[in-house]
Scaffold this active site. Structure first.
Site, short mmCIF file in Angstrom:
data_model
loop_
_atom_site.label_atom_id
_atom_site.label_comp_id
_atom_site.label_asym_id
_atom_site.label_seq_id
_atom_site.Cartn_x
_atom_site.Cartn_y
_atom_site.Cartn_z
N SER A 126 10.60 -10.22 -32.75
CA SER A 126 9.88 -11.43 -32.32
C SER A 126 8.36 -11.24 -32.27
O SER A 126 7.68 -11.89 -31.47
CB SER A 126 10.38 -11.93 -30.96
OG SER A 126 11.77 -12.09 -31.00
N ARG A 127 7.87 -10.34 -33.12
CA ARG A 127 6.42 -10.11 -33.22
C ARG A 127 5.80 -9.58 -31.91
O ARG A 127 4.60 -9.65 -31.72
CB ARG A 127 5.67 -11.38 -33.66
CG ARG A 127 6.15 -11.96 -34.99
CD ARG A 127 5.89 -11.01 -36.13
NE ARG A 127 6.13 -11.58 -37.45
CZ ARG A 127 7.13 -11.22 -38.27
NH1 ARG A 127 8.01 -10.31 -37.88
NH2 ARG A 127 7.25 -11.75 -39.46
#
Ligand SMILES: Cc1cc2nc3c(=O)[nH]c(=O)nc-3n(C[C@H](O)[C@H](O)[C@H](O)COP(=O)(O)O)c2cc1C
Length: 229
Positions: free
Chosen positions: A206-207
């Site tokens: 999710s970065r």
């Protein structure tokens, strides 16, 4: 049916220019365990570099080198790291190339390593110095003869009329050194990037990546801080 066909055709014909934003990967990893980080970033770099080698990543010593003019106009290129120790990170090139001309006037530079197979990046900022002639000679003497001749032949970054110009120069240089060892040309050698800031980046889901930055303090000790992804 005709409508469907034309839609499919349209999709297939959609150029990469339109589709490039769809390329997306999750970077899955366990992240950086802060407790196990080395206190010296060069030791930490060694750990990560070893991991890249152990995982048989292609060209683990490839990095991107950024330089800039004194006015701040940047330039970048891919290079090979050829050594590192407590003093810094070494690379070899032509001393009259574009990067060398920029470094002569502005010693600030950045190396960026990407080990994509491990979702890892390392960014090393600092100043660049020319290494000793002995160090350059030692490395030059370890290179294959063809690369040694190449160093004489290439006036790196200068325009040339065509490839024949290069090939003719190869013949000339081969004749000059026939039966002899090829010595290092004065305009070819090494630089050392002396680091003041080294950042380790580990891709995560999710970065929400991990980033740990080491900074060199006035008393020559290294401190660490976590940066937001
Ligand atoms: C994988 C790879 C490795 C390279 N390694 C070096 C290197 O170690 N030294 C070098 O001078 N150029 C190397 N180059 C070429 C540079 O990217 C660049 O074209 C050249 O150094 C001229 O850069 P400049 O005009 O900005 O000075 C490499 C290129 C690639 C793609």
């Amino acid at each position: 049916m005709k409508f469907l066909e034309s839609t499919i055709n349209l999709f297939q014909k959609k150029s990469l220019r339109q589709l490039v934003s769809n390329f997306r990967n999750e970077y899955i990893s366990n992240g950086i365990d802060e407790a196990s980080l080395k206190s010296n970033p060069i030791d930490q770099f060694e750990d990560w570099f070893n991991e890249a080698v152990d995982n048989k990543l292609i060209e683990p010593n490839v990095m991107h080198l950024s330089t800039a003019t004194p006015y701040g106009k940047p330039s970048g290129r891919i290079m090979l790291l050829k050594g590192f120790d407590e003093r810094g990170f070494t690379f070899f090139t032509n001393y009259t190339s574009r990067k060398a001309n920029e470094l002569a006037e502005n010693k600030f530079a950045v190396m960026t390593f990407l080990w994509l197979g491990l979702f890892k990046q390392v960014r090393i900022e600092g100043t660049v110095e020319i290494i000793s002639t002995k160090e350059s000679d030692d490395y030059f003497n370890s290179r294959p003869r063809g690369s040694q001749i190449g160093a004489w032949v290439s006036a790196q970054s200068k325009p040339i009329s065509d490839r024949t110009e290069l090939e003719q120069k190869v013949d000339e240089i081969e004749k000059r050194f026939e039966g002899k060892a090829v010595t290092r040309p004065d305009n070819w050698g090494g630089y050392r990037l002396v680091p003041v800031c080294i950042e380790f980046w580990q891709g995560r889901a999710s970065r929400l990546h991990d980033r740990i930055q080491y900074n060199l303090e006035k008393d020559h000790s290294w401190t660490k801080q976590r940066l937001s992804p």
